[in-house]
Design an enzyme around this catalytic site. Structure first.
Site, PDB file in Angstrom:
ATOM      1  CG  HIS A   3      41.695   2.830  -0.592  1.00 46.76           C
ATOM      2  ND1 HIS A   3      42.050   4.077  -1.471  1.00 46.76           N
ATOM      3  CD2 HIS A   3      41.369   2.151  -2.034  1.00 46.76           C
ATOM      4  CE1 HIS A   3      41.711   4.280  -2.554  1.00 46.76           C
ATOM      5  NE2 HIS A   3      40.480   3.026  -2.836  1.00 46.76           N
ATOM      6  NE  ARG A  58      38.811   7.657  -4.710  1.00 38.73           N
ATOM      7  CZ  ARG A  58      39.113   6.537  -4.931  1.00 38.73           C
ATOM      8  NH1 ARG A  58      38.619   5.366  -4.677  1.00 38.73           N
ATOM      9  NH2 ARG A  58      39.748   6.061  -6.675  1.00 38.73           N
TER      10      ARG A  58
HETATM   11  P1  NDP Z   1      31.293   4.781 -13.081  1.00 39.78           P
HETATM   12  O1  NDP Z   1      31.934   5.983 -13.346  1.00 39.78           O
HETATM   13  O2  NDP Z   1      31.166   3.641 -13.685  1.00 39.78           O
HETATM   14  O3  NDP Z   1      29.582   5.279 -11.951  1.00 39.78           O
HETATM   15  C1  NDP Z   1      30.014   6.166 -11.164  1.00 39.78           C
HETATM   16  C2  NDP Z   1      28.764   6.569 -11.045  1.00 39.78           C
HETATM   17  O4  NDP Z   1      28.006   7.505  -9.827  1.00 39.78           O
HETATM   18  C3  NDP Z   1      27.784   6.660 -11.823  1.00 39.78           C
HETATM   19  O5  NDP Z   1      26.610   5.548 -12.301  1.00 39.78           O
HETATM   20  C4  NDP Z   1      27.400   7.949 -12.170  1.00 39.78           C
HETATM   21  O6  NDP Z   1      25.757   8.047 -12.181  1.00 39.78           O
HETATM   22  C5  NDP Z   1      27.116   8.003 -10.561  1.00 39.78           C
HETATM   23  N1  NDP Z   1      27.290   9.266 -10.342  1.00 39.78           N
HETATM   24  C6  NDP Z   1      28.479  10.616 -10.308  1.00 39.78           C
HETATM   25  N2  NDP Z   1      28.204  11.682 -10.422  1.00 39.78           N
HETATM   26  C7  NDP Z   1      26.794  11.841  -9.530  1.00 39.78           C
HETATM   27  C8  NDP Z   1      25.871  12.318  -9.177  1.00 39.78           C
HETATM   28  N3  NDP Z   1      26.406  13.647  -8.569  1.00 39.78           N
HETATM   29  N4  NDP Z   1      24.816  12.235  -8.293  1.00 39.78           N
HETATM   30  C9  NDP Z   1      24.235  11.382  -8.630  1.00 39.78           C
HETATM   31  N5  NDP Z   1      25.177  10.013  -9.349  1.00 39.78           N
HETATM   32  C10 NDP Z   1      26.161  10.425  -9.025  1.00 39.78           C
HETATM   33  O7  NDP Z   1      32.585   4.342 -11.632  1.00 39.78           O
HETATM   34  P2  NDP Z   1      33.025   2.785 -11.136  1.00 39.78           P
HETATM   35  O8  NDP Z   1      31.176   2.519 -10.466  1.00 39.78           O
HETATM   36  O9  NDP Z   1      33.597   2.504 -11.697  1.00 39.78           O
HETATM   37  O10 NDP Z   1      33.434   3.549  -9.928  1.00 39.78           O
HETATM   38  C11 NDP Z   1      32.787   3.994  -8.238  1.00 39.78           C
HETATM   39  C12 NDP Z   1      34.171   4.683  -7.174  1.00 39.78           C
HETATM   40  O11 NDP Z   1      34.495   3.526  -7.141  1.00 39.78           O
HETATM   41  C13 NDP Z   1      35.191   5.323  -8.415  1.00 39.78           C
HETATM   42  O12 NDP Z   1      35.309   6.558  -8.533  1.00 39.78           O
HETATM   43  C14 NDP Z   1      36.277   5.401  -7.170  1.00 39.78           C
HETATM   44  O13 NDP Z   1      35.904   6.084  -6.980  1.00 39.78           O
HETATM   45  C15 NDP Z   1      35.552   4.106  -6.321  1.00 39.78           C
HETATM   46  N6  NDP Z   1      36.446   3.084  -6.248  1.00 39.78           N
HETATM   47  C16 NDP Z   1      36.952   2.040  -4.990  1.00 39.78           C
HETATM   48  C17 NDP Z   1      37.540   1.149  -4.750  1.00 39.78           C
HETATM   49  C18 NDP Z   1      37.907   0.308  -3.456  1.00 39.78           C
HETATM   50  O14 NDP Z   1      39.349  -0.916  -3.160  1.00 39.78           O
HETATM   51  N7  NDP Z   1      38.058   1.515  -2.222  1.00 39.78           N
HETATM   52  C19 NDP Z   1      38.311   0.641  -6.040  1.00 39.78           C
HETATM   53  C20 NDP Z   1      37.301   1.015  -7.566  1.00 39.78           C
HETATM   54  C21 NDP Z   1      36.424   1.690  -7.682  1.00 39.78           C
HETATM   55  P3  NDP Z   1      25.303   8.183 -14.431  1.00 39.78           P
HETATM   56  O15 NDP Z   1      25.295   6.487 -14.033  1.00 39.78           O
HETATM   57  O16 NDP Z   1      24.003   8.751 -14.451  1.00 39.78           O
HETATM   58  O17 NDP Z   1      26.905   8.869 -14.631  1.00 39.78           O
END
Ligand code: NDP
Length: 312
Positions: free
Chosen positions: A275, A227
């Site tokens: 995007h 993002r």
């Molecule tokens: P998930 O919820 O499966 O994974 C999120 C990861 O981020 C987890 O490992 C989580 O840690 C980690 N995380 C969250 N907050 C923190 C923090 N404060 N510090 C450290 N690590 C953190 O999400 P997805 O993998 O499915 O998707 C990730 C993002 O990708 C989406 O939220 C979206 O913004 C983006 N996206 C972009 C697209 C595009 O076309 N550009 C398409 C689809 C998604 P933990 O495992 O410990 O919970």
């Protein structure tokens, strides 16, 4: 009585989703009345939702058992105070595949310095530098969720030494896993390419600020399909201009579409993609939606329910 599912993900998406959703509900053995027309809110059992769709106030949907988001990211809905129903985000296997392809492609572009040759078909034989092999190019993936893990595994399979970073401690085969603030410092030090696959939350906004960009080695490349607000734009531009960051490939922005006058467009060290890193694909996503409706009706826990306090 059929289960009432209201498709409130925007009129533009309805033609793409109507048939796959109906097929997926039938495949799951569910008797569903699916509609995209504004229904009697009290009769709605489930809402299929996307930001900029048809609902901003969820209050009238008092009997709704679940709001099923079509997008992986939920930052535009998670803070909606009228939403008291369970919220599920999208984990779509085809979206994940697309993200792995996009991330791998852009990492390989920078790793191989592909532009040097592809953009310079000018009769000059530039054989001065053969790219290193992948095992000599450390890559860090910030976020080890559905997408970060899949991308990390794919890069590790190409022999990149992959470090992953998440909020909570993890173990993923083939990936050096770090967590917490100390883990971030270690994950950034030595990373020649950094891929951002974090959700946007209060805890991740401006994560890549001036200090953290400075913690990367000279010439490091940023690849951001996560993002836009994960990065402090001004700090990134300053780090690019100073030569500390070698390049940034950005798919997501604070304002989308990225305004034509934004300095990212013209910057020689920035690649803007609109995007398109990956997208929810209707056939596979519809099966995920149907499975969650089935679970809701059976009283089983939903898949991929969002933790509202955590923000993702
Ligand atoms: P998930 O919820 O499966 O994974 C999120 C990861 O981020 C987890 O490992 C989580 O840690 C980690 N995380 C969250 N907050 C923190 C923090 N404060 N510090 C450290 N690590 C953190 O999400 P997805 O993998 O499915 O998707 C990730 C993002 O990708 C989406 O939220 C979206 O913004 C983006 N996206 C972009 C697209 C595009 O076309 N550009 C398409 C689809 C998604 P933990 O495992 O410990 O919970």
């Amino acid at each position: 009585m059929p289960i009432n599912v209201y498709f409130a993900a925007g009129a533009a998406r309805w033609p793409q989703y109507e048939a796959p959703l109906k097929a997926a509900f039938a495949e799951a053995g569910l008797d569903v009345a699916l509609s995209n027309a504004a229904p009697d809110p009290a009769a709605v059992d489930y809402i299929v939702f996307a930001p900029n769709g048809d609902i901003s106030d969820f209050t009238p949907f008092a009997g709704c058992k679940g709001v099923l988001n079509l997008w992986a990211g939920v930052e535009q809905i998670v803070g909606n105070q009228t939403l008291t129903q369970p919220l599920c985000r999208m984990v779509d296997p085809a979206l994940t595949e697309g993200m792995v392809e996009w991330v791998t492609g852009h990492v390989l572009r920078h790793h191989l310095n592909t532009d040097l040759h592809v953009l310079n078909q000018d009769g000059v034989w530039r054989n001065g530098a053969v790219p290193p092999i992948a095992r000599e190019r450390p890559v860090t993936v910030l976020g080890l969720g559905e997408l970060g893990r899949a991308c990390g595994r794919a890069l590790a399979a190409l022999n990149f030494p992959v470090t992953g970073w998440s909020r909570t401690a993890k173990e993923v085969e083939g990936i050096r896993c770090l967590s917490g603030e100390d883990g971030l410092t270690e994950a950034l030090a030595g990373a020649q390419i950094v891929v951002l696959l974090l959700p946007l939350t209060a805890g991740t906004e401006n994560l890549m600020n001036a200090e953290r960009l400075a913690a990367l080695p000279e010439g490091a490349v940023i690849v951001n399909p996560g993002r836009g607000p994960l990065i402090d734009d001004d700090a990134l531009l300053a780090a690019l201009d100073a030569g500390h960051i070698g390049h940034a490939t950005l798919d997501v922005f604070r304002t989308e579409p990225l305004p034509a006058a934004h300095p990212f467009w013209a910057h020689p060290k920035v690649t803007v993609t609109p995007h398109i890193a990956s997208e929810t694909r209707a056939p596979s996503a519809s099966r995920v939606i149907a499975e969650n409706v089935r679970r809701g009706e059976a009283g089983e826990p939903f898949l991929y329910e969002v933790d509202r306090a955590r923000g993702y």
